[in-house]
Design an enzyme around this catalytic site. Structure first.
Site, PDB file in Angstrom:
ATOM      1  N   ASN A  59       0.852  -1.191   0.000  1.00 59.30           N
ATOM      2  CA  ASN A  59       0.000   0.000   0.000  1.00 59.30           C
ATOM      3  C   ASN A  59       0.884   1.236   0.000  1.00 59.30           C
ATOM      4  OD1 ASN A  59       0.502   0.852   2.857  1.00 59.30           O
ATOM      5  ND2 ASN A  59      -0.310  -1.206   3.204  1.00 59.30           N
ATOM      6  N   ASP A 113      -4.515  -6.009   5.154  1.00 60.21           N
ATOM      7  CA  ASP A 113      -5.556  -6.822   5.801  1.00 60.21           C
ATOM      8  C   ASP A 113      -5.493  -8.276   5.342  1.00 60.21           C
ATOM      9  OD1 ASP A 113      -6.724  -4.826   7.366  1.00 60.21           O
ATOM     10  OD2 ASP A 113      -7.673  -3.965   5.582  1.00 60.21           O
ATOM     11  N   LYS A 120       8.936 -17.767  -9.391  1.00 62.51           N
ATOM     12  CA  LYS A 120       8.178 -16.694 -10.043  1.00 62.51           C
ATOM     13  C   LYS A 120       7.075 -17.295 -10.926  1.00 62.51           C
ATOM     14  CE  LYS A 120       8.577 -12.885 -13.203  1.00 62.51           C
ATOM     15  NZ  LYS A 120       9.310 -12.347 -14.338  1.00 62.51           N
ATOM     16  N   PRO A 176      -3.248 -11.470  10.588  1.00 65.65           N
ATOM     17  CA  PRO A 176      -3.559 -11.218  12.006  1.00 65.65           C
ATOM     18  C   PRO A 176      -3.742  -9.725  12.230  1.00 65.65           C
ATOM     19  CG  PRO A 176      -1.223 -11.734  11.712  1.00 65.65           C
ATOM     20  CD  PRO A 176      -1.891 -11.961  10.385  1.00 65.65           C
ATOM     21  N   ASP A 177      -4.618  -9.360  13.140  1.00 64.58           N
ATOM     22  CA  ASP A 177      -4.807  -7.946  13.481  1.00 64.58           C
ATOM     23  C   ASP A 177      -3.900  -7.630  14.675  1.00 64.58           C
ATOM     24  OD1 ASP A 177      -5.711  -5.452  14.509  1.00 64.58           O
ATOM     25  OD2 ASP A 177      -7.523  -5.699  13.305  1.00 64.58           O
ATOM     26  N   ILE A 178      -2.830  -6.918  14.409  1.00 64.75           N
ATOM     27  CA  ILE A 178      -1.813  -6.675  15.449  1.00 64.75           C
ATOM     28  C   ILE A 178      -2.393  -5.771  16.542  1.00 64.75           C
ATOM     29  CG2 ILE A 178       0.539  -5.827  15.865  1.00 64.75           C
ATOM     30  CD1 ILE A 178       1.015  -6.328  12.828  1.00 64.75           C
ATOM     31  N   PHE A 189      -4.256   3.631  14.681  1.00 64.41           N
ATOM     32  CA  PHE A 189      -4.491   4.654  13.672  1.00 64.41           C
ATOM     33  C   PHE A 189      -5.680   4.233  12.827  1.00 64.41           C
ATOM     34  CE2 PHE A 189      -1.287   8.048  13.165  1.00 64.41           C
ATOM     35  CZ  PHE A 189      -0.619   7.828  14.355  1.00 64.41           C
ATOM     36  N   LYS A 215     -13.950   1.865  15.297  1.00 64.94           N
ATOM     37  CA  LYS A 215     -12.717   1.068  15.293  1.00 64.94           C
ATOM     38  C   LYS A 215     -12.117   0.987  16.686  1.00 64.94           C
ATOM     39  CE  LYS A 215     -10.636   1.147  11.484  1.00 64.94           C
ATOM     40  NZ  LYS A 215      -9.986   1.672  10.309  1.00 64.94           N
ATOM     41  N   LYS A 273     -11.526  -2.690  18.138  1.00 64.15           N
ATOM     42  CA  LYS A 273     -10.160  -3.210  18.324  1.00 64.15           C
ATOM     43  C   LYS A 273      -9.791  -3.303  19.809  1.00 64.15           C
ATOM     44  CE  LYS A 273      -8.650  -2.479  13.846  1.00 64.15           C
ATOM     45  NZ  LYS A 273      -7.704  -3.173  12.985  1.00 64.15           N
TER      46      LYS A 273
HETATM   47  O1  C5P Z   1      -8.662  -2.120  10.467  1.00 66.12           O
HETATM   48  P1  C5P Z   1      -7.771  -1.014  10.026  1.00 66.12           P
HETATM   49  O2  C5P Z   1      -6.635  -1.501   9.142  1.00 66.12           O
HETATM   50  O3  C5P Z   1      -8.446   0.153   9.413  1.00 66.12           O
HETATM   51  O4  C5P Z   1      -7.123  -0.468  11.402  1.00 66.12           O
HETATM   52  C1  C5P Z   1      -6.072   0.418  11.433  1.00 66.12           C
HETATM   53  C2  C5P Z   1      -5.298   0.244  12.692  1.00 66.12           C
HETATM   54  O5  C5P Z   1      -5.117  -1.130  12.974  1.00 66.12           O
HETATM   55  C3  C5P Z   1      -3.893   0.795  12.577  1.00 66.12           C
HETATM   56  O6  C5P Z   1      -3.483   1.219  13.860  1.00 66.12           O
HETATM   57  C4  C5P Z   1      -3.102  -0.396  12.106  1.00 66.12           C
HETATM   58  O7  C5P Z   1      -1.726  -0.280  12.441  1.00 66.12           O
HETATM   59  C5  C5P Z   1      -3.775  -1.510  12.845  1.00 66.12           C
HETATM   60  N1  C5P Z   1      -3.769  -2.805  12.155  1.00 66.12           N
HETATM   61  C6  C5P Z   1      -3.032  -3.836  12.683  1.00 66.12           C
HETATM   62  N2  C5P Z   1      -3.053  -5.077  12.085  1.00 66.12           N
HETATM   63  C7  C5P Z   1      -3.812  -5.286  10.991  1.00 66.12           C
HETATM   64  C8  C5P Z   1      -4.568  -4.234  10.453  1.00 66.12           C
HETATM   65  C9  C5P Z   1      -4.525  -3.016  11.051  1.00 66.12           C
HETATM   66  O8  C5P Z   1      -2.337  -3.634  13.675  1.00 66.12           O
HETATM   67  N3  C5P Z   1      -3.824  -6.465  10.428  1.00 66.12           N
END
Ligand code: C5P
Length: 402
Positions: free
Chosen positions: A209, A277, A287, A305-307, A325, A339, A343
């Site tokens: 991105n 995501d 390749k 994973p959502d950190i 963020f 959010k 979260k």
């Molecule tokens: O869900 P979204 O990507 O919009 O959320 C943004 C926030 O979540 C940011 O703080 C980003 O660093 C964190 N994030 C994360 N792991 C992910 C997706 C987002 O820590 N897989």
């Protein structure tokens, strides 16, 4: 964090002086300016040329050198520094310091300085334990002189015991600790994520991105400047590593989560990375070939994973303050508020990243800080100023919850 700190390093005549070029490099890597005084004894173990090369400065050796005195007198030399570091500090130089003897440039500068002095002693164990040295250390400690080490271990003379000079990295860490004292985030640990992630499709292609890492890197630098021992887990960016910050470079979200987990426990986590995501379900080992006439390959994605959610989950290792963020293009505040709840983090920094704002690649940012108490609209300002203001808010909050 030794950015811009001026260190006068006095190298006296112990075998440990051979570590001094490494020490100078380690201090400079942390952003310090290092200027060296080498005693006659010190010059038996390390050359002025070696110290001059690593410090990129003149090495001062002789009190009565007309050219040295004309260029930079011993008074100025000792006063221009922020701190005077004596490494190695031999038993002889400590004895001279304790009795105020000034018979060469090093001891004269030590007597003339009005700056804090830190010593890293290095000597044989018997010399260290000798009552004369013990009483010199006591006198110097009472005068406010600080000591780093010595350490226990094998000595150059073949004996074992207390008296080895601390390693360059330990001395550097002690200096960082010295400069952190009194700063608002002294004694705290911070974790920051920054930049995009790269999710491999095959060895040459990836999903990514537009995140530049500017905001996250600026936040890590601002927290470190306030005295927090800061780890920055950075995805691939073109940003230089901020001074005084431990940087762990990663590529993918899975690696980023792993590096974040390894950095715990921390007091505050600021997760500013634009984590992908999704990632391709399988990253091909070779390749993917484009066969003439064949249909393009499909790309099956799985969720990353959502950190932020992981670090925000209740548990022993949950940081006291977790900040996420929200990079949004529509309904910024509503989405960001939702959010924060979803979260489980404490604060959300919401920003508009619609292409017309130029936020992703640019140097400025307009953010809204969403806390449990409501929404604050911050004016458009540079990413560095956003970082400073956020770090100040973190310091206030951690002070209250300490
Ligand atoms: O869900 P979204 O990507 O919009 O959320 C943004 C926030 O979540 C940011 O703080 C980003 O660093 C964190 N994030 C994360 N792991 C992910 C997706 C987002 O820590 N897989």
């Amino acid at each position: 964090m030794l950015q811009g700190k001026k260190i006068l390093l006095i190298v006296s005549g112990g075998i440990a002086a051979y570590k001094c070029p490494d020490l100078v490099r380690s201090l400079r890597k942390r952003g310090a300016d290092v200027r060296c005084i080498l005693t006659r004894g010190g010059a038996e173990f390390v050359t002025p040329l070696a110290l001059g090369a690593v410090s990129e400065d003149k090495v001062y050796e002789d009190l009565f050198s007309l050219t040295d005195e004309a260029e930079m007198g011993h008074i100025r030399l000792s006063r221009e520094a922020d701190v005077v570091l004596v490494a190695p500090a031999t038993a002889n130089l400590l004895a001279k310091m304790a009795s105020g003897i000034a018979d060469d440039l090093a001891s004269t500068a030590l007597l003339a300085t009005d700056k804090p002095v830190l010593c890293a002693p290095a000597m044989n164990v018997q010399m260290w334990e000798n009552p004369a040295t013990r009483s010199n250390i006591e006198v110097l400690s009472k005068r406010g002189i600080g000591f780093i080490g010595p350490e226990e271990g094998d000595m150059a003379c073949g004996e074992w015991g207390l008296g080895r000079m601390s390693e360059p990295e330990q001395i550097t860490a002690a200096l960082e600790g010295f400069f952190r004292r009194g700063l608002p985030l002294d004694g705290t640990r911070a974790l920051v994520t920054s930049g995009p992630t790269h999710e491999a499709i095959d060895p040459v292609r990836y999903l990514a991105n537009r995140s530049s890492g500017k905001q996250g890197h600026a936040i890590a630098a601002a927290l470190a400047r306030l005295g927090s021992a800061t780890t920055l887990v950075s995805g691939p960016t073109g940003q230089p590593d901020p001074a005084g910050v431990d940087v762990v470079h990663v590529e993918s979200a899975v690696q980023m989560l792993d590096a974040c987990t390894n950095a715990l426990p921390v007091d505050v986590a600021v997760l500013a990375a634009a984590v992908s995501d999704w990632r391709p379900e399988h990253a091909e080992d070779g390749k993917i070939k484009k066969a003439p006439g064949a249909t393009p390959p499909g790309l099956a994605l799985v969720e990353n994973p959502d950190i932020l959610a992981t670090l925000s989950a209740p548990g022993n290792l949950r940081p006291r303050l977790v900040i996420g963020f929200a990079a949004e293009t529509d309904d910024i505040l509503e989405n960001a508020k939702a959010k924060r709840t979803r979260k489980g983090c404490d604060w959300i920094v919401a920003n508009d990243v619609s292409p017309e704002t130029g936020t992703f690649a640019g140097d400025a940012n307009t953010v809204h800080l969403i806390t449990q108490n409501g929404i604050e609209d911050w004016p458009r300002q540079s990413k560095t100023d956003v970082a400073r203001r956020l770090a100040d808010r973190v310091a206030e909050t951690l002070a209250v919850t300490a």
